[in-house]
Design a protein around this motif. Structure first.
Motif, PDB file in Angstrom:
ATOM      1  N   ASN A  97     122.573  23.877  93.540  1.00 25.90           N
ATOM      2  CA  ASN A  97     122.288  24.373  94.886  1.00 25.90           C
ATOM      3  C   ASN A  97     123.493  24.247  95.797  1.00 25.90           C
ATOM      4  OD1 ASN A  97     119.441  25.067  94.592  1.00 25.90           O
ATOM      5  ND2 ASN A  97     119.256  22.904  94.113  1.00 25.90           N
ATOM      6  N   GLY A 111     120.555  23.642  99.188  1.00 24.72           N
ATOM      7  CA  GLY A 111     119.612  24.546  98.555  1.00 24.72           C
ATOM      8  C   GLY A 111     118.495  24.951  99.492  1.00 24.72           C
ATOM      9  N   ILE A 160     115.444  29.286  95.894  1.00 26.28           N
ATOM     10  CA  ILE A 160     115.115  28.663  94.618  1.00 26.28           C
ATOM     11  C   ILE A 160     113.872  29.293  94.020  1.00 26.28           C
ATOM     12  CG2 ILE A 160     114.352  26.498  93.573  1.00 26.28           C
ATOM     13  CD1 ILE A 160     116.173  25.120  95.700  1.00 26.28           C
TER      14      ILE A 160
END
Lengths: 563, 328
Positions: free
Chosen positions: A424, B31, B36
């Motif tokens: 990420n 993130g 995601i």
């Protein structure tokens, strides 16, 4: 002393009894035999996104839909290899001008509860996305790639017209295959369809829910399916989520017929123990590329990038990263050999960049990156060339690639240092442009204006908020204008012309360096079913539902002559 | 009395700090949950910003103002609302946890309790027979096994008992039976739980064994034990009534701390066995940046550990006269 020993023996005996009686398949009744010419049962891992599976929801809009593939269907399926649109719920489409899209629906399709499937269902599904943006998975009502839609209306029972505010051709595949059609007669009363927990699962698909015990979902062949003759699988059972180790073990023991996870070296771990029945097919799905940050000094020099492309040993890379299973990829970013006919004349035979360190060295010399006393290449100011390769921690294949690349780079006097970080965090770096090199993917889809063009379009450079497609941060106003034209034209010869020009950029400027193909994975057993895609009978399975029409009981496919 | 007031004060303060950290820490991770999720739906490769925007709308989370989010979070907590899970949208977090918790409570709860009993007994016995062959085997064995990865042990157990011998099912909490209090389903659950429990039983007692053995060896060196021995107290009384009882104190605290795994489960072992408990859920929540779910699990873990420690603190004066005297 003796008494103690006898006690121990007793304990052992009880344990042994317990272990043998607690057999592995408590409550399992084998699937009833299917009629002649049918497959009894195909077993696959669960398709639900989450591991807590007691939460039943057939609504495909949910991120944790219990079934993603087999109940609701798309309108058409774009064959990645041939670029044909395979008719599904729709039999065809036309763009009557770049802002008017007309869809012809299949007749005689029924929902699994017996209601007829009509244009109203399609209209409902797309209009829901207007009222509830979260349901707009196709991006129909937004202005990303093409103008937003203005209206979706049914001309008659089997014709749907989409009107757009402007040219919207790049939305074709999103309409055709991203969106799955929902039953209006069930969903329309529920308000926001993304909030609806669908526990019944009425769909048009080849299967309907038979039973679910919170873990194992059994789907049964839909007798009234519009293409029922082609569906020869009586039952599908979906259960559990397995990591690569367990997946490989399950596949080996025959407890699964299909597994799609990333098993390292499937040749050795799955096929070798049972070459007769265990197989895998890893068709190319996209191109794995090295994205160079073209905003950074030296990397902004096309001559350097080209030289670097020749310095990379793609065969070694493929051996290390995918055990040689995935082929080195074409620099045209097409999926070869399947999309061969799309390679422009002038690049035929040159689309694979060879490993040629001598040539790379010559090109680097010519571009003015001389070697210093230590053998390192230096820039104009005499500083050694040194780059950071940002790699997703835990992605073993990417780490292997980065390793090969940094050695290859060292051979031509360039330092490439691998730094692994949380995946990420890499996305964050890609958003901010805070990297030298990363691994990226170029989609091998058929809407090339979007799949290839967007990788070079300056409006696709990520902002801090959004991760967009132009990861190399390549800027070229001429190309921007061409891509704009490309997205909005229906003129085929002009399309081919622009496509060729875009491929020229990949072939001569190297903002992305093609490494190897990225697979869509399929590891399967042929004891229960044949007709899986293979080298002899390749077909893409990015839409898994295609399998339902292809699978046959063993022994039949040969006689069938394969359709 | 001040002892209890002070302990209660500490408890409340730690609780607040934990709640706040629980809010901050997940947000420090890089993130975006929507990205995601889209990646999970589409596989790796490209993600479509339109779809990301759609998912963001669906999840309804705001990324803009952290302070507003913090206030919302506190308000939600105060009203007992844990929010809606991103991963299991539109199911509420409470329902998601409710599905996973019983599995872990039974599996981890039982093995943890057994480990504690087994570990302290083995540790005490090893210390009592210190420098014997039994002690050497136990100490070296525990240190060796303790250094192995529990996942690795799990994989070996899985391979041997599920795939090679075929005695036990390889994955899941149950198989083909319908959940309910039927003998068939219970047998199903037991046979599925056996291998993960076995794996846990190999690794979980080790901490208790080692800490019990080491403290007790120390206690055995104390003068009062020698005095007791000299005075002719029975071996058993000396070992269990004096040495083990006093050595138990730090191990009890260790047990209270270890209760945290009840909520977090054992992520890796549950993944290996595809066990539908809290560990898998926690792993999933983390990798999906499922803030509401992650926070609820962490919060429950913190509350359990803090409460268990608080209770141990309150009970300490009862077990240990020294604590009582010091506080007076």
């Amino acid at each position: 002393m003796r008494r103690r020993r006898r006690l121990a023996l007793g304990v052992l005996a009880v344990t042994a009894m317990l272990t043998t009686s607690a057999c592995a398949n408590v409550g399992l009744e084998p699937a009833p035999a299917a009629p002649e010419g049918f497959i009894d049962e195909i077993r696959m891992p669960s398709e639900a996104g989450g591991s807590v599976q007691g939460l039943l929801n057939y609504n495909w809009l949910s991120p944790n839909a219990t079934v993603q593939t087999w109940l609701f269907e798309p309108l058409m399926i774009r064959d990645r290899f041939t670029c044909e649109a395979v008719p599904w719920l729709a039999t065809g489409y036309t763009w009557e001008g770049p802002d008017r899209f007309v869809l012809t629906l299949r007749e005689g399709v029924e929902w699994s509860d017996g209601e007829p499937f009509t244009a109203d269902d399609v209209v409902y599904t797309f209009l829901a996305g207007k009222e509830y943006p979260a349901a707009d998975k196709a991006g129909l009502w937004g202005d990303f790639f093409g103008a937003p839609a203005e209206s979706v209306t049914a001309l008659d029972e089997h014709t749907v017209v989409f009107e757009f505010a402007g040219a919207a051709i790049p939305k074709t595949d999103a309409i055709l295959q991203t969106t799955k059609i929902l039953p209006e007669h069930i969903y329309a009363d529920q308000g926001d369809p993304t909030l609806f927990v669908d526990e019944i699962g009425v769909g048009t698909g080849p299967f309907t829910p038979e039973s679910y015990n919170g873990r194992r979902l059994v789907l049964e062949r839909n007798e009234n399916y519009w293409n029922a003759d082609e569906v020869r699988v009586q039952r599908l059972s979906l259960e559990g989520q397995f990591d690569a180790n367990s997946g490989a073990l399950k596949l080996r023991s025959g407890a699964l017929d299909l597994y799609r996870g990333d098993i390292p070296n499937p040749n050795r771990s799955v096929v070798a123990p049972d070459p007769e029945n265990a197989h895998f097919f890893y068709p190319p799905d996209a191109t794995t590329v090295l994205a160079l940050n073209t905003e950074r000094p030296v990397l902004d020099d096309p001559a350097f990038r080209e030289a670097f492309a020749y310095a990379l040993d793609r065969d070694a890379l493929s051996q290390r990263a995918s055990f040689g299973i995935m082929e080195p990829a074409s620099q045209t970013m097409l999926l070869l050999p399947f999309q061969e006919q799309a390679v422009p004349e002038q690049w035929r035979g040159k689309e694979f960049i060879p490993y040629d360190p001598d040539r790379a060295n010559e090109m680097l010399d010519a571009a003015g990156y001389a070697r210093n006393a230590d053998g390192q290449r230096v820039d104009a100011d005499g500083r050694p060339l040194s780059f950071v390769f940002s790699v997703q921690a835990g992605w073993m294949d990417v780490i292997a690639m980065a390793d090969v690349i940094s050695r290859n780079a060292a051979d031509v006097g360039v330092q490439v240092r691998m730094v692994t970080t949380d995946p990420n965090a890499i996305e964050g770096m890609q958003k901010a442009g805070d990297f030298d090199m990363t691994v990226d993917f170029v989609s091998g889809g058929c809407q090339r204006a979007r799949d290839l063009g967007a990788k070079l379009q300056s409006s696709q450079i990520s902002s801090d908020q959004e991760l967009l497609l132009n990861r190399a941060r390549y800027v070229n106003p001429e190309i921007d204008a061409l891509i704009d034209e490309w997205t909005n034209t229906t003129d085929e010869s002009r399309t081919a012309e622009i496509e060729g020009r875009i491929m020229d950029v990949f072939m001569t400027e190297f903002p992305y360096i093609a490494l190897q193909y990225a697979p869509s994975r399929l590891i399967y057993r042929t004891n229960n079913a044949v007709g899986w895609p293979s080298d002899d009978n390749p077909y893409p399975v990015d839409q898994l539902i295609r399998l339902s029409h292809e699978l046959r009981p063993p022994g039949e496919a040969d006689a069938d002559g394969e359709d | 009395m001040t002892y209890y007031v002070r302990k209660t004060g500490y408890f409340l303060l730690t609780l607040w700090a934990a709640v706040t950290l629980n809010f901050i820490i997940p947000r420090l991770q890089p993130g975006d949950p929507a990205e995601i999720m889209v990646r999970q739906l589409n596989g790796q490769g490209e993600i479509d910003p339109a779809q990301v925007a759609a998912v963001k709308t669906m999840l309804g989370y705001s990324t803009d103002n952290v302070f507003v989010a913090y206030i919302d979070y506190l308000r939600q907590l105060a009203s007992g609302d844990l929010g809606t899970s991103f991963t299991y949208f539109p199911y509420p977090v409470a329902e998601v946890i409710g599905q996973a918790l019983p599995w872990t409570l039974v599996l981890v709860g039982l093995t943890q309790l057994l480990s504690f009993v087994l570990g302290t007994l083995l540790g005490a016995f090893a210390a009592w027979r210190r420098n014997s062959r039994f002690d050497a085997t136990i100490s070296v064995g525990s240190t060796f096994v303790g250094n192995l990865q529990s996942v690795w042990i799990g994989l070996i157990i899985l391979f041997v008992f599920a795939y090679t011998l075929g005695w036990f099912p390889a994955s899941g909490g149950y198989g083909y039976t319908t959940p309910g209090l039927t003998p068939l389903h219970i047998a199903d659950v037991v046979s599925h739980g056996f291998l993960p429990a076995l794996t846990l039983m190999v690794t979980a007692p080790i901490g208790f064994i080692l800490s019990m053995r080491n403290t007790m060896v120390q206690v055995l060196g104390e003068d009062y034990i020698r005095l007791g021995a000299a005075a002719g107290l029975r071996q058993r009384t000396l070992a269990l009534g004096y040495a083990a009882r006093n050595a138990l104190l730090p191990v009890v605290t260790g047990f209270a701390l270890s209760l945290g795994v009840l909520m977090g489960g054992s992520i890796l072992i549950e993944t290996v066995f595809d066990y539908p408990g809290m560990g898998r859920l926690m792993g999933e929540a983390t990798s999906n940046r499922d803030f509401p779910l992650m926070q609820a699990i962490l919060l429950a873990t913190i509350v359990i550990v803090l409460t268990a420690n608080f209770i141990v603190d309150l009970l300490y004066p009862l077990i240990d006269p020294r604590a009582r005297r010091a506080k007076a």
